[in-house]
Each structure stands twice: as C-alpha cells, then as structure tokens.
Motif scaffolding. Structure first.
Motif, PDB file in Angstrom:
ATOM      1  N   GLN A  12      -4.568 -11.340   4.549  1.00 29.91           N
ATOM      2  CA  GLN A  12      -3.759 -10.340   5.250  1.00 29.91           C
ATOM      3  C   GLN A  12      -2.749 -10.987   6.192  1.00 29.91           C
ATOM      4  O   GLN A  12      -2.670 -10.668   7.374  1.00 29.91           O
ATOM      5  N   GLU A  13      -1.966 -11.894   5.663  1.00 25.55           N
ATOM      6  CA  GLU A  13      -0.894 -12.506   6.441  1.00 25.55           C
ATOM      7  C   GLU A  13       0.200 -11.470   6.736  1.00 25.55           C
ATOM      8  O   GLU A  13       0.364 -10.502   6.001  1.00 25.55           O
ATOM      9  N   PRO A  14       0.971 -11.646   7.818  1.00 23.42           N
ATOM     10  CA  PRO A  14       2.097 -10.736   8.068  1.00 23.42           C
ATOM     11  C   PRO A  14       3.030 -10.671   6.858  1.00 23.42           C
ATOM     12  O   PRO A  14       3.227 -11.676   6.155  1.00 23.42           O
ATOM     13  N   ASP A  15       3.563  -9.510   6.593  1.00 23.65           N
ATOM     14  CA  ASP A  15       4.438  -9.317   5.436  1.00 23.65           C
ATOM     15  C   ASP A  15       5.638 -10.263   5.528  1.00 23.65           C
ATOM     16  O   ASP A  15       6.367 -10.249   6.533  1.00 23.65           O
ATOM     17  N   PRO A  16       5.874 -11.102   4.507  1.00 23.80           N
ATOM     18  CA  PRO A  16       6.945 -12.103   4.610  1.00 23.80           C
ATOM     19  C   PRO A  16       8.350 -11.524   4.684  1.00 23.80           C
ATOM     20  O   PRO A  16       9.245 -12.148   5.241  1.00 23.80           O
ATOM     21  N   SER A  17       8.555 -10.321   4.167  1.00 24.18           N
ATOM     22  CA  SER A  17       9.910  -9.756   4.163  1.00 24.18           C
ATOM     23  C   SER A  17      10.264  -9.036   5.452  1.00 24.18           C
ATOM     24  O   SER A  17      11.434  -8.981   5.846  1.00 24.18           O
ATOM     25  N   THR A  18       9.235  -8.473   6.140  1.00 24.19           N
ATOM     26  CA  THR A  18       9.529  -7.678   7.334  1.00 24.19           C
ATOM     27  C   THR A  18       8.811  -8.181   8.580  1.00 24.19           C
ATOM     28  O   THR A  18       9.160  -7.796   9.693  1.00 24.19           O
ATOM     29  N   GLY A  19       7.754  -8.981   8.397  1.00 23.71           N
ATOM     30  CA  GLY A  19       6.946  -9.400   9.530  1.00 23.71           C
ATOM     31  C   GLY A  19       5.887  -8.393   9.923  1.00 23.71           C
ATOM     32  O   GLY A  19       5.209  -8.577  10.934  1.00 23.71           O
ATOM     33  N   THR A  23      -0.932  -5.071   6.389  1.00 24.26           N
ATOM     34  CA  THR A  23      -0.542  -5.172   4.981  1.00 24.26           C
ATOM     35  C   THR A  23       0.108  -3.864   4.540  1.00 24.26           C
ATOM     36  O   THR A  23      -0.477  -2.794   4.712  1.00 24.26           O
ATOM     37  N   PRO A  24       1.311  -3.916   3.981  1.00 24.52           N
ATOM     38  CA  PRO A  24       1.976  -2.677   3.555  1.00 24.52           C
ATOM     39  C   PRO A  24       1.244  -1.994   2.403  1.00 24.52           C
ATOM     40  O   PRO A  24       0.502  -2.634   1.648  1.00 24.52           O
ATOM     41  N   ILE A  25       1.467  -0.690   2.283  1.00 25.71           N
ATOM     42  CA  ILE A  25       0.976   0.074   1.134  1.00 25.71           C
ATOM     43  C   ILE A  25       2.058  -0.007   0.061  1.00 25.71           C
ATOM     44  O   ILE A  25       3.108   0.636   0.179  1.00 25.71           O
ATOM     45  N   TYR A  26       1.817  -0.812  -0.944  1.00 26.49           N
ATOM     46  CA  TYR A  26       2.800  -0.962  -2.026  1.00 26.49           C
ATOM     47  C   TYR A  26       2.604   0.182  -3.022  1.00 26.49           C
ATOM     48  O   TYR A  26       1.915   0.047  -4.021  1.00 26.49           O
TER      49      TYR A  26
END
Length: 380
Positions: A12-19, A23-26
């Motif tokens: 659960q690393e920070p989202d690379p695109s937004t920080g 974890t985003p819901i894809y």
C-alpha cells in the motif's frame, strides 16, 4: 516490519501518480494498451486490478507468504484450492469444520468422484490412517468451527509432507495476528476475509496465501479462468479494515477471555469451549501454536432448544446473526444456521448439538457484554 506496520503499509505505497496515501479504488473493467502486447501491467480487471493487487500483497505479507490471491468470498477461495484436485482424488479433513466447507466436500466434490475422509480434529494418528494412495491434500481448521478444537499444524504438516501431500489450513478464526500456519509447515492458508480481516461486517471476501510457486501458478490460473474475483470497492473496504487488525484482535481476545470466564461459572451453562481457558483440552497446544486465543467462544446450554431460543431473543447487545469477526458481538446457533447443511446425526456425533451457541465476541466494553449475557441467561 512488525505485524501492524505490515497491515498498514504492505502493498500500500502512496499512489505514484497523485501521491494519495490511501490505495485508490480502480473502478475499471479494462485498461488501455499502447500496442500489441504492450501495457502497464494490467489488461482486464478479472485478471488483475491494482486495488486487488494491494490486498493480495498485504495478505501475503501478514501470513509470511510469497503469494496472495483475493476472491469474492471465502467459499470462492476454498473452491479455488479444491480446483487442485481431479476426478478420483481423495482428501482428508478434520471432522469439526464449517458447514459450508462440508457442503462443498459432500455435495459438490462428490459429484466428481472426489471423496473426503474425516479425522478427529486433534488426532494426528487418524490423519495418517485416513491417507490413501489417491489422497492429495489434508484440510484443517484450527481453531475449529464451532467447537474450537486445536490441531497441531506442525505435526500434521510432517504427516502430509511424508506422504507428498499438500496441507491446507483455514486460518479464519485465528487471523494471521494470532497464528501463521505457513511458518508451521502448511502449504496453503485461506481466509474468509469477510470475518476478522475486514472486521466491519460490510463486505464479503476470501483470500489464499502460499509460498509454493507451482501451487500459486495453478491457483492464479483458476482465479482468472473461473473469475470469482472481488470488485475494487470490496477490496478497498477490506484494505481499510485490515489496517486495524492487530489492535482489534487484541480487544476481541481480551473480551472473549472475560466472557469465557463468566460463562464457565454460570449455572445455566454446561460447558464452555475457549482455548484460552486452562480447562480446555488443547490449552497447552494453543499456547505453543498461537500468540493469543482469539475472539470466538462457544458454550453448551443447560436446557432445551426452546430455552436457547428464549435466551437469544432476550439479547440486546449481542445480535443473533450468522457470520463472525466484526467489531460488534454476534450470537449464532450453529445447528440451525452455519452448520445446518450437516445432517443431524453427523453433527451430534461430533458434539454439535441443538443447545450449542457460538459467540463472536466484539470489541464493545466487556462489562456491557457480561451484563447482556447475564440478563439473557436468567431463568424464565
């Protein structure tokens, strides 16, 4: 990392695109590809989803395994493990187990000429005696559902591996916080993540963890081919719940200890099943194999089924309902609910009678739980 740190951070690393920290819901069914065979790791959401990957990686970390797989339910996870069997195969299972598992063994696998033999939960000798030339795996629950018996995982693993069998352990009741079967020799661990993993009674899910690459590849193939995968929202809810697993399990166990002690001294209770009690026949094994005794307590009622029904109708904080592992306390009548698919004569022979109640002890204030049980157990 220690357990609770892994629960919060593994996979659960920070989202690379937004920080984004969470974890985003894809919420997508498919993914853009730049050309033939060129994509960013995902093609179609049945095969893989980044939200699901986070949960799978986290579950693997919590069980000290290499590979995790997530499913739409615990029974979907079970069915995937059982896909390792073929027509004519045989498995050995502990005799005290979840009714839904028994139903798969006896009403689904049997249609494909896959037979199941049952061994007394704690008898290592019976597991070995039940093995046949066509046996492929041994299936355990420990603690068992609903009688909370213990099985020596390490000892059964030695039996299984001596005969080149896979050992499967359903770790739902204990959670990886209190028990890690892979470390004791199991080949596959499964969970109904509906229960303690999610912990909030708002999602259905299942999980498998293994460190065996060959087994993982076979299970992953079935996951994709059969398609019993969870949606991204269900996965996200499970990830949200898993972050507090450690602190929740400590409170579940503390409250269960208090409830078990109360029930063991109550005049209307015949017998209490809780591995944390010194009187439990498997107490010493539980001390060796687990780091805590869990939040499940079952007890035998003195009286008739009518007395049981009267008692559950009086409950105010404990809710009379199926399932377990949520923050709220639940009471269940296994004979008519979770284990209703097991024929009466088989249930009763195993000790699961009509006057047995199973409690999933939540994380409310223990004093309120005791007061609720006390008033519900009063004489008519």
């Amino acid at each position: 990392m220690k357990f609770s740190t892994k629960a919060i951070h593994a996979g659960q690393e920070p989202d690379p695109s937004t920080g984004a920290i969470m974890t985003p819901i894809y919420q997508t069914s498919t993914y853009a590809q730049s050309g033939m065979g060129e994509h960013k790791g995902y093609e179609y959401a049945r095969t893989g989803n980044p939200t699901r990957t986070a949960l799978e990686d986290c579950m693997a970390a919590l069980e000290n395994g290499r590979y995790g797989l997530a499913f739409a339910s615990g029974l979907a996870a079970e069915q995937t493990v059982l896909s390792l069997l073929s027509t004519g195969d045989h498995l050995v299972a502990c005799d005290d187990l979840y009714g839904g598992t028994y139903r798969i063994f006896e009403r689904i696998l049997s249609r494909y000429q896959i037979q199941t033999s049952y061994a007394t939960a704690g008898s290592i000798e019976e597991y070995e005696k039940a093995i046949r030339p066509n046996t492929k795996l041994i299936w355990l629950e420990t603690p068992t559902n609903p009688l909370l018996r213990l099985v020596d995982i390490k000892a059964v693993a030695e039996v299984a591996h001596r005969h080149n069998l896979l050992l499967v352990v359903d770790n739902t009741f204990s959670s990886p916080y209190f028990q890690q079967p892979l470390d004791l020799g199991a080949d596959i661990v499964l969970h109904s993540t509906t229960k303690y993993i999610n912990g909030h009674s708002d999602v259905i899910g299942g999980s498998i963890v293994t460190s065996n690459k060959e087994v993982y590849d076979a299970l992953k193939f079935h996951q994709n081919a059969a398609g019993a995968v969870p949606g991204p929202m269900d996965v996200w809810l499970t990830l949200r719940g898993i972050k507090t697993l450690g602190i929740r399990m400590r409170q579940h166990a503390e409250n269960a200890r208090i409830v078990a002690n109360f029930l063991s001294e109550h005049p209307r209770v015949e017998k209490v099943y809780y591995p944390g009690l010194a009187s439990h026949p498997d107490h010493e094994l539980a001390r060796r194999q687990m780091s805590g005794f869990g939040g499940m307590v079952s007890f035998q009622f003195k009286g008739t089924i009518a007395d049981v029904d009267r008692t559950v109708r009086r409950l105010k904080i404990f809710t009379f309902a199926e399932s377990l592992g949520g923050v709220e306390s639940l009471a269940c009548h296994p004979a008519s609910m979770t284990h209703g698919s097991i024929p009466r004569e088989i249930r009763e022979a195993r000790g699961l009678t009509d006057t047995l109640l199973r409690l999933s002890v939540g994380i409310e204030d223990a004093e309120d739980l005791i007061a609720d049980l006390d008033q519900a157990l009063q004489e008519p």
